[in-house]
Structure formats: structure tokens, C-alpha cells
Design an enzyme around this catalytic site. Structure first.
Site, mmCIF file in Angstrom:
data_model
loop_
_atom_site.group_PDB
_atom_site.id
_atom_site.type_symbol
_atom_site.label_atom_id
_atom_site.label_comp_id
_atom_site.label_asym_id
_atom_site.label_seq_id
_atom_site.Cartn_x
_atom_site.Cartn_y
_atom_site.Cartn_z
ATOM 1 N N HIS A 1 -18.152 9.693 -86.230
ATOM 2 C CA HIS A 1 -19.201 9.326 -87.078
ATOM 3 C C HIS A 1 -19.780 7.740 -86.832
ATOM 4 C CE1 HIS A 1 -17.691 12.529 -90.026
ATOM 5 N NE2 HIS A 1 -18.598 12.826 -89.604
ATOM 6 N N LYS B 1 -18.485 22.700 -102.588
ATOM 7 C CA LYS B 1 -17.651 22.247 -101.781
ATOM 8 C C LYS B 1 -16.650 21.069 -102.464
ATOM 9 C CE LYS B 1 -19.077 23.255 -96.891
ATOM 10 N NZ LYS B 1 -19.374 22.364 -95.589
ATOM 11 N N ARG C 1 -21.928 17.435 -80.568
ATOM 12 C CA ARG C 1 -20.686 17.478 -79.811
ATOM 13 C C ARG C 1 -20.699 18.467 -78.704
ATOM 14 N NH1 ARG C 1 -17.545 18.252 -85.456
ATOM 15 N NH2 ARG C 1 -19.030 19.581 -85.307
ATOM 16 N N SER D 1 -14.050 15.956 -89.329
ATOM 17 C CA SER D 1 -13.502 15.557 -90.592
ATOM 18 C C SER D 1 -12.426 16.853 -91.044
ATOM 19 C CB SER D 1 -14.369 15.447 -91.687
ATOM 20 O OG SER D 1 -15.042 14.299 -91.395
#
Length: 160
Positions: free
Chosen positions: A17, A41, A90, A127
């Protein structure tokens, strides 16, 4: 003034990040980091803790503003007159999802999304993966800023 936003949950912020934010900070006059709130979440860190960690590790850039937002990212952008979203990619699987989001965001508001290829060093990093490895006792210190790593270790020990 050229403005962009780097959105995410940042639970916690990783070196991946940070790499994207640092690169965006060289391209834009102001980079907003939007800690997006998802009520469905349960994060390991509170939103306030995430904001504080991000402010600490991005302070050296001098042009990063960290805020939270609950709702549509395009509303965050409209409220602050931000014309661009910067997202790190990614892998091809990221592109499939992020392209749909970029097209939806552009259709809703005209906000453009710029994709930045992730540094290969961080191409596997998320994460969620960091938290999982750390919870099992794996060494993730090289994947996080030092202060964030200490906070993660402390939080996992508390959850015991």
C-alpha cells in the site's frame, strides 16, 4: 491543484500500500488516502487506529491527507473535487475486478481510475494474508512499516 485518492481498508497498511501511495504522491499535488468503512466487515484495527497508522507512515511525503469514508468512493471524490483514483494492481485477477469498478465509477461520476503496477516485491501481498501469517507466528516484519508491525503483533497478542 492535481488531486487523487488511494482507497482501501488498510487493515493494516502494508509496504505494498505504502509503495502505491508514495508513487502517487510524486505524481499529484495532494493524495487523499480514503480508509473505506465496510460495516459488514469486522477489522482487526479500528478505523481511527488505521488512520493514525497511515498518517504516521506517510507523514514524510508532506502531501498525503488521510480520512475515512462510509459510502461510495465516487461520493468521496465529488465532495473533495478529486478527479482520479489510483489503484495498485498485483495480478491479472486484480485487473478483472478493478476494471469493472473503474468503469462503474467513471459511469457514475466521470472520475478516472489510474492503475499502477505493483512493485514485484509486493505482488503477493495483502493485509489479509499478512494477518493470517502473523496470527500463526510467521515473520511479516519485512512486509509492514515497523510501527505497523509492532501494532499488529500487539493486537494479535491481545486477541490471544
Amino acid at each position: 491543484m492535481r488531486r487523487a485518492v488511494c482507497p482501501g481498508s488498510f487493515d493494516p497498511i502494508t509496504n505494498g500500500h505504502l509503495d502505491i501511495i508514495a508513487r502517487a504522491s510524486k505524481l499529484y499535488d495532494v493524495v487523499h488516502v480514503a480508509v473505506m468503512i465496510n460495516k459488514s466487515k469486522q477489522g482487526l484495527f479500528t478505523v481511527a487506529e488505521r488512520i493514525e497508522m497511515i498518517r504516521e507512515v506517510t507523514g514524510e511525503y508532506g502531501n498525503v491527507v488521510v480520512e475515512s469514508h462510509h459510502g461510495l468512493l465516487v461520493d468521496f471524490c465529488k465532495e473533495r473535487d478529486i478527479p482520479a483514483i489510483v489503484k495498485g494492481l498485483r495480478a491479472v485477477s486484480d485487473f478483472d475486478y478493478e476494471l469493472q469498478m473503474a468503469q462503474m465509477n467513471n459511469g457514475l461520476s466521470g472520475v478516472e481510475t489510474l492503475f499502477v503496477p505493483t512493485n514485484p516485491t509486493y505482488s503477493f501481498l495483502s493485509s489479509s494474508l499478512v494477518k493470517e501469517v502473523a496470527a500463526w507466528g510467521g515473520d511479516v516484519s519485512h512486509l509492514l512499516p515497523a510501527t505497523v508491525h509492532r501494532a499488529l503483533v500487539r493486537r494479535l497478542a491481545e486477541k490471544g
